[in-house]
Design a protein around this motif. Structure first.
Motif, PDB file in Angstrom:
ATOM      1  N   MET A  66       0.846  -1.194   0.000  1.00 44.78           N
ATOM      2  CA  MET A  66       0.000   0.000   0.000  1.00 44.78           C
ATOM      3  C   MET A  66       0.879   1.241   0.000  1.00 44.78           C
ATOM      4  O   MET A  66       2.091   1.161   0.247  1.00 44.78           O
ATOM      5  N   MET A  67       0.240   2.385  -0.273  1.00 39.55           N
ATOM      6  CA  MET A  67       0.927   3.668  -0.287  1.00 39.55           C
ATOM      7  C   MET A  67       0.391   4.546   0.839  1.00 39.55           C
ATOM      8  O   MET A  67      -0.779   4.503   1.174  1.00 39.55           O
ATOM      9  N   GLY A  68       1.234   5.357   1.440  1.00 42.55           N
ATOM     10  CA  GLY A  68       0.899   6.295   2.519  1.00 42.55           C
ATOM     11  C   GLY A  68       2.126   6.354   3.382  1.00 42.55           C
ATOM     12  O   GLY A  68       3.079   5.753   2.996  1.00 42.55           O
ATOM     13  N   PHE A  69       2.354   6.981   4.425  1.00 40.50           N
ATOM     14  CA  PHE A  69       1.699   8.087   5.056  1.00 40.50           C
ATOM     15  C   PHE A  69       2.104   9.408   4.429  1.00 40.50           C
ATOM     16  O   PHE A  69       1.635  10.451   4.779  1.00 40.50           O
ATOM     17  N   LEU A  70       3.076   9.340   3.492  1.00 40.66           N
ATOM     18  CA  LEU A  70       3.550  10.471   2.716  1.00 40.66           C
ATOM     19  C   LEU A  70       3.308  10.160   1.247  1.00 40.66           C
ATOM     20  O   LEU A  70       3.225   8.994   0.860  1.00 40.66           O
ATOM     21  N   PRO A  71       3.206  11.199   0.388  1.00 39.83           N
ATOM     22  CA  PRO A  71       3.095  10.931  -1.049  1.00 39.83           C
ATOM     23  C   PRO A  71       4.291  10.112  -1.532  1.00 39.83           C
ATOM     24  O   PRO A  71       5.433  10.486  -1.330  1.00 39.83           O
ATOM     25  N   GLY A  72       4.005   8.955  -2.099  1.00 36.37           N
ATOM     26  CA  GLY A  72       5.082   8.120  -2.623  1.00 36.37           C
ATOM     27  C   GLY A  72       5.720   7.179  -1.627  1.00 36.37           C
ATOM     28  O   GLY A  72       6.632   6.430  -1.984  1.00 36.37           O
TER      29      GLY A  72
END
Length: 244
Positions: free
Chosen positions: A131-137
């Motif tokens: 998954m993606m997160g907690f910052l962009p990218g």
């Protein structure tokens, strides 16, 4: 595969699968998310895939909880009949040294191996992006070899340089922008991972990342080429249908 629905608000529901870090389970979650978006599912306003859950936001003026559940059940049923053997692997250059990876020696000591052996272990696995997160990218990836799965720092750092590569338990990942953080830093990539002026990412959930060790000179050369728009990441596609 077992899963359960929870309605968390008038216009949001969660599909929860067994609580585990499992590639096949996560591929299914991402497949459902893609299908809902690609098919412009009526009333669906957003999807948020995570390790073992999928949150779906919807407009109750356009669809109902029960209709959406039926649609998701159908997608999952069809997904179970498909075989996904393809993989998209993005090769990411990383310089592993004490300046870029201040926790390099600590992780090696934790694993009871030399720094060279630690680097070899970290680069010997292709890491699935769950998954993606907690910052962009920021990509949450796994799993590192159990021997080097050192827990987070007890006191997070206030500032981590962009491109820093770290370990947090079984997870590994890259900090795309300057940020506080508690992951164990073992190296840094010279590639700019996120640019707000051009926010298209070089990788996404469902891809694999393969870390490639580079020297300090290679780091400087790649950083310069990347800043000039002259560097391309090596992308490897392995047969079948791509995951990404």
């Amino acid at each position: 595969m077992d899963y359960t629905y929870f309605q968390i608000s008038e216009q949001s529901l969660v599909v929860e699968f067994p609580e585990q870090i499992n590639v096949e389970e996560n591929k299914l979650i991402q497949s459902v998310a893609r299908e809902l978006i690609a098919d412009n599912a009526v009333g669906v306003t957003g999807v948020i895939p995570a390790y073992h859950t999928l949150t779906i936001n919807f407009d109750f003026d356009l669809t109902s909880y029960n209709d959406l559940v039926n649609q998701i059940d159908e997608i999952i049923s069809n997904s179970n009949d498909q075989t996904t053997t393809g993989r998209t692997i993005i090769e990411l250059p990383v310089c592993y040294n004490q300046d870029f990876g201040p926790d390099l020696q600590d992780v090696a000591d934790f694993a009871k191996v030399s720094v060279d052996e630690l680097i070899k272990m970290h680069t010997s696995t292709d890491y699935f992006i769950y998954m993606m997160g907690f910052l962009p990218g920021f990509a949450y990836m796994g799993s590192v070899p159990e021997q080097i799965a050192m827990p987070r720092l007890e006191v997070p750092r206030k500032k981590i340089a962009p491109g820093s590569v770290g370990i947090a338990g079984a997870q590994t990942g890259m900090y795309p922008v300057e940020s506080p953080g508690g992951w164990r830093l073992i190296g840094r990539t010279p590639v700019k991972l996120y640019d707000p002026a051009n926010p298209v990412l070089k990788y996404q959930s469902g891809n694999y990342i393969r870390f490639k060790q580079i020297s300090e000179q290679e780091y400087a050369d790649i950083q310069k080429a990347d800043a000039n728009g002259e560097y391309e990441l090596n992308v490897i596609t392995e047969g079948g249908r791509n995951d990404g």
